[in-house]
Structure formats: C-alpha cells, structure tokens
Design a protein around this motif. Structure first.
Motif, PDB file in Angstrom:
ATOM      1  N   PHE A  12       0.635  -1.314  -0.026  1.00 55.13           N
ATOM      2  CA  PHE A  12      -0.040  -0.053  -0.184  1.00 55.13           C
ATOM      3  C   PHE A  12       0.892   1.492   0.021  1.00 55.13           C
ATOM      4  CE2 PHE A  12      -2.577  -2.926   2.448  1.00 55.13           C
ATOM      5  CZ  PHE A  12      -3.439  -3.317   1.457  1.00 55.13           C
ATOM      6  N   LEU A  14       3.044   4.485  -0.720  1.00 54.29           N
ATOM      7  CA  LEU A  14       2.868   5.214  -2.163  1.00 54.29           C
ATOM      8  C   LEU A  14       4.259   5.497  -2.656  1.00 54.29           C
ATOM      9  CD1 LEU A  14       0.242   7.686  -0.980  1.00 54.29           C
ATOM     10  CD2 LEU A  14      -0.108   6.061  -2.709  1.00 54.29           C
ATOM     11  N   ASN A  29       2.104   6.346  -7.562  1.00 58.08           N
ATOM     12  CA  ASN A  29       1.576   5.073  -8.313  1.00 58.08           C
ATOM     13  C   ASN A  29       0.157   4.699  -8.396  1.00 58.08           C
ATOM     14  OD1 ASN A  29       1.990   4.717  -5.592  1.00 58.08           O
ATOM     15  ND2 ASN A  29       2.941   2.784  -5.464  1.00 58.08           N
ATOM     16  N   SER A  30      -0.494   5.174  -7.007  1.00 57.11           N
ATOM     17  CA  SER A  30      -1.818   5.062  -7.117  1.00 57.11           C
ATOM     18  C   SER A  30      -2.548   6.056  -8.223  1.00 57.11           C
ATOM     19  CB  SER A  30      -2.486   5.517  -5.997  1.00 57.11           C
ATOM     20  OG  SER A  30      -2.623   6.829  -5.762  1.00 57.11           O
ATOM     21  N   ASN A  31      -1.847   6.978  -8.640  1.00 58.74           N
ATOM     22  CA  ASN A  31      -2.493   7.885  -9.890  1.00 58.74           C
ATOM     23  C   ASN A  31      -2.435   6.950 -11.118  1.00 58.74           C
ATOM     24  OD1 ASN A  31      -1.357  10.737  -7.957  1.00 58.74           O
ATOM     25  ND2 ASN A  31      -3.316  10.069  -7.957  1.00 58.74           N
ATOM     26  N   GLY A  99     -10.990   0.357 -10.683  1.00 61.16           N
ATOM     27  CA  GLY A  99     -10.045   0.403  -9.597  1.00 61.16           C
ATOM     28  C   GLY A  99     -10.002  -0.733  -8.780  1.00 61.16           C
ATOM     29  N   GLY A 103      -6.918  -3.487  -9.226  1.00 58.54           N
ATOM     30  CA  GLY A 103      -5.953  -3.784  -8.052  1.00 58.54           C
ATOM     31  C   GLY A 103      -5.711  -5.029  -7.877  1.00 58.54           C
ATOM     32  N   PHE A 109      -1.623  -1.394  -8.506  1.00 61.36           N
ATOM     33  CA  PHE A 109      -2.004  -0.601  -6.982  1.00 61.36           C
ATOM     34  C   PHE A 109      -3.559  -0.611  -6.957  1.00 61.36           C
ATOM     35  CE2 PHE A 109      -2.268   2.458  -3.906  1.00 61.36           C
ATOM     36  CZ  PHE A 109      -1.274   2.353  -3.255  1.00 61.36           C
ATOM     37  N   PHE A 111      -5.890   1.417  -5.800  1.00 59.48           N
ATOM     38  CA  PHE A 111      -5.930   2.844  -5.090  1.00 59.48           C
ATOM     39  C   PHE A 111      -7.134   2.908  -4.222  1.00 59.48           C
ATOM     40  CE2 PHE A 111      -8.000   3.262  -9.478  1.00 59.48           C
ATOM     41  CZ  PHE A 111      -9.325   3.846  -9.041  1.00 59.48           C
ATOM     42  N   HIS A 114      -6.981   2.903  -0.190  1.00 61.26           N
ATOM     43  CA  HIS A 114      -6.557   4.362   0.522  1.00 61.26           C
ATOM     44  C   HIS A 114      -7.611   4.829   0.925  1.00 61.26           C
ATOM     45  CE1 HIS A 114      -1.861   4.817   0.297  1.00 61.26           C
ATOM     46  NE2 HIS A 114      -2.034   3.774  -0.424  1.00 61.26           N
TER      47      HIS A 114
ATOM     48  N   GLN B  25      -1.561   3.661   4.507  1.00 65.05           N
ATOM     49  CA  GLN B  25      -2.669   4.644   4.347  1.00 65.05           C
ATOM     50  C   GLN B  25      -2.914   5.626   5.209  1.00 65.05           C
ATOM     51  OE1 GLN B  25      -2.636   1.114   4.232  1.00 65.05           O
ATOM     52  NE2 GLN B  25      -4.480   0.169   2.960  1.00 65.05           N
ATOM     53  N   GLN B  36      -2.112  12.446  -3.860  1.00 64.05           N
ATOM     54  CA  GLN B  36      -2.579  11.501  -4.982  1.00 64.05           C
ATOM     55  C   GLN B  36      -4.300  11.807  -5.017  1.00 64.05           C
ATOM     56  OE1 GLN B  36      -3.291   7.459  -3.501  1.00 64.05           O
ATOM     57  NE2 GLN B  36      -3.726   8.117  -1.400  1.00 64.05           N
TER      58      GLN B  36
END
Lengths: 250, 189
Positions: A12, A14, A29-31, A99, A103, A109, A111, A114, B25, B36
């Motif tokens: 998880f 980033l 990386n989540s973007n 997403g 995932g 990733f 996202f 999060h 998180q 993000q």
C-alpha cells in the motif's frame, strides 16, 4: 526472525510513478492505477461505440450492460430526476469498479484501499448531495432532520441523532470500501507470505504444505472478485440513496 | 465470509502485519497521500467530462434507437398479425358460406331428383292403371259380348230340350227370362 518475513502492508505504500515527471509533480503509483482505470473505461467506450450496431458485439454489449445497469439504478433509486445525476453516478461507479478490479492484478496498485482516496470520494458525494438538497429545497432541506410523526418532546433527542447519522454517512461510505479492499489485499499477502515462511522453515515438507495457503488464496481471489464488484455497487447505490434523500427529503 | 476474513485479518494484523510498521494509508505525513487525491480529482473531472459529453449520450442514443426499432418492428408484426387474422376470418366465412351453398345445392338436387322420380313413377302408374282399366274394360266387353251371345243359344237349346222332353214349348219371353235368371244365378255363384 530469520528468513523471509511477511510485509503485508508494503503493497500500500505510495511512491511516485511515471518516472521523473511523476517525481516532479508528485504523481503517485496510485494515480497511475487511476489513470489506467480511466483509460480502460474510455477505451471500452471507444471500442463499444465504433460499430454502434443494432445487434451489439461483445465490447458494445458490455458497455451497454454497464450503462443500463447504472441507468436503472439511478432511475429506480432516485426517480425520474436520477437521469440528471446519471453521468456522475456512472463515473463514480465505473471508476471504483475498474479500480477494484485492476487492483486485483499483480503489480497493480489498488487505489481504493487508500482511505484518503475513498474519503475524498465519499466527502464529494456527501457535499454534492447536501448541495443538491439545499439547491432543491432551500432552507426547507433542514426539515430533513426533523422526523415526521414524532411527539414534540422527543425532537430535542431525535434531531441531534438524525444530524449525527447524516454526518456519519461519508465516514461509513469511505471506511466500508477502504476496509474491504485493504482486508482482502492483506489476506492475500499474508497467505502468500505463509507459503514462503513454510518453505523456508520446513524445507520440502513445507513446500508441499504450502498448497494449503495457495488453495486459500485461490478461494480468496474468487471472493475478492465478488467484493470488487459488490463494493463498487454499494458505493454507487448509496450515492443514489443520498441523492434521493436530497431530492425527495424522505 | 467477509466477516470471517475481517476477523482473520484482525487476528493476523497485530502479530504479522503491524509488526513491520504503520499502515501506509494512515501516513498523512507523506505528502503523496494527499497529492494522490488532487491528481484523482483531475483524472475524475476529465473522465466525467469525457463520459458525460461523449460516451454516455452516444450509448443512450444507440439504446434508444434500438428500442425504437424494436417497437416499430413489433407494431409492424402486430399489424401483420391483425391482417392475417382478418384474412383467416374472411377465409373461414367464405368457406362456411361455400359449404352452406353446396349443401343447399345438394339438397335441392336431391329434392328435384326425388320429385322427378315421384312424378315419373306417378305417370307410369297412371299409365299402367289406364292400361289395366282399358284391359279390364275390354275383358268385360268381351265377356258381356260372350254372355250376350250365349243367351240366344242357351234359350234355343233350352227350347229344344223342353220340346224333346215335354213336347211343348213355352212362350219365348218366359223362356228367355228363365234362362237369364239361371245365368244370373250362375254368375252370382
């Protein structure tokens, strides 16, 4: 502890994506995964709309099924006014669904695991639906917090409860999605880590015994696939419900 | 199952996962955690605009178009079915009237034939009756003629017999009357 250890939460963390450009712009990386989800949606639409056939092909049928599913959800839950919010609900639903799904693939990733992402989405839905409520009913929307058919002396007790339950909507909406996705991915990582620990600790016997966590992970993969679709649906239908409350006040 | 996996997670997380550190998180000191979200806002706005302006209306148009075509085809099929129903009704009516006509024709022909046959039979029997009557009349005439012819012979023979037996001859009228009586009695018997 000797040998490998289980790092269930490392997945998880980033980092920046897209090389030096991402590093300069804090594009994470989540973007990257969000961009991939959005691109997949748009590409699906582009392929599905190429033929515009009377009898649809596979991709066109997929896009049409998604469209009709969300459209029916909007109209059934919100009413005729739901058509106005349909593009918004569709965007949120498809974004979360894609997403969740991408995932599930290795090296992608998730996202939606999060809390910052899910809370931002939930807060947007909360603020937007509240705005729709005030836009539609003016200050009369405040009557939403006064339950009907209740004796007057109970109101000082009930109105704060209503307000608290209303304010807790974004929390439950975001935590539900975040916790589901996080739990699934942690479970996966933990069972996979068990396989490494067993092999390192017990040798050949451990490698054979690893088949148990491997089987569990296969079962989990099926469950996570269900959860990915279900949580996207739950997020979308709750968005519709909140919009229904904002439009109809009951 | 979800509750079970969550319970499993709660059992495992403290011992295994959290042993290595905090959840990324929850690490809000990392600027990427909030950055993000800004990038997500950009991506979502673009995605919303693309879907709302370009993708979804076209899909909606495709679906509307299909619904219209299906409705039109259904209406056409319904009209064709009504037409067919009407044709079938017409056919049935024509058939039944034709059958009634044919039956009437047959009945009339049978009646005509019967009447014809009856008339012919009546004519035949009338002719036969006439012939019979004529024959009987001829027979009667012949017999009467024979009878009429027998009377003078009989009275003459009776006169001869009486002359030979008695030697006297009665008056002619009495003799004829006696012979007639005797013939009448014979005839009646």
């Amino acid at each position: 502890m000797a040998g490998p250890s289980i790092d269930a939460l490392g997945q998880f963390s980033l980092t920046t994506g897209l090389g030096p450009i991402g590093r300069a712009l804090n594009f994470t990386n989540s973007n990257e995964a969000m961009l991939a989800a959005a691109v997949i949606i748009v590409v699906l639409f582009a392929i599905g709309l190429k033929a515009k056939a009377l009898v649809p092909g596979r991709i066109q049928a997929l896009v049409e099924v998604l469209y009709e599913f969300v459209h029916r959800m909007c109209v059934d839950t919100i009413g005729e006014e739901g058509k106005r919010f349909f593009p918004l609900v569709f965007t949120i639903f498809s974004f979360i669904l894609l997403g969740n799904l991408i995932g599930l693939f290795p090296y992608f990733f998730a996202f939606t695991s999060h809390i910052a992402v899910t809370l931002a989405l939930a807060l947007f839905v909360f603020v937007f639906s509240t705005g729709v409520g005030f836009y539609t009913h003016g200050f009369g929307f405040l009557k939403f917090f006064v339950p009907e058919g209740v004796p007057g002396w109970l109101l000082p007790l009930l109105i704060p409860i209503e307000i608290i339950s209303y304010l807790s909507r974004p929390v439950s909406l975001s935590v539900r999605l975040f916790a589901n996705m996080t739990a699934g991915h942690v479970m996966w990582e933990v069972f996979a880590g068990f396989m490494l620990l067993l092999t390192a600790g017990l040798g050949v016997f451990g490698a054979i015994a690893s088949i148990v966590p491997l089987g569990l992970n296969v079962a989990l993969a099926a469950l996570e696939l269900l959860v990915a679709g279900l949580q996207a649906y739950v997020f979308a239908i709750l968005t519709c419900l909140y919009l229904h409350d904002a439009v109809h006040m009951h | 199952m979800r509750r079970l996996s969550t319970a499993l997670l709660l059992a495992l997380v403290p011992s295994v996962a959290l042993a290595d550190g905090e959840m990324p998180q929850m690490d809000f000191s990392n600027p990427l955690t909030l950055d993000q979200v800004s990038w997500m806002a950009v991506i979502l706005v673009v995605l919303y605009l693309v879907l709302a302006r370009w993708g979804l209306p076209q899909i909606g148009k495709v679906l509307e178009n299909r619904a219209a075509i299906i409705a039109r085809d259904l209406a056409a099929a319904r009209a064709a079915k009504q037409e067919a129903d009407r044709a079938v009704a017409l056919l049935t009516a024509t058939l039944s009237s034709a059958r009634a006509n044919a039956q009437a024709e047959v009945a009339k022909a049978v009646a005509d034939a019967k009447a014809d046959a009856a008339a012919k039979a009546a004519a035949l029997s009338a002719a036969l009756d006439a012939k019979l009557a004529e024959s009987e009349a001829r027979i009667d005439a012949a017999r009467n003629a024979a009878m009429a012819a027998i009377k003078p012979v009989a009275s003459e023979a009776a006169g001869e017999m009486l002359l030979k037996l008695t030697g006297s001859v009665p008056a002619q009228e009495e003799l004829v009357r006696c012979v007639e009586d005797a013939l009448a009695v014979r005839k009646a018997a």
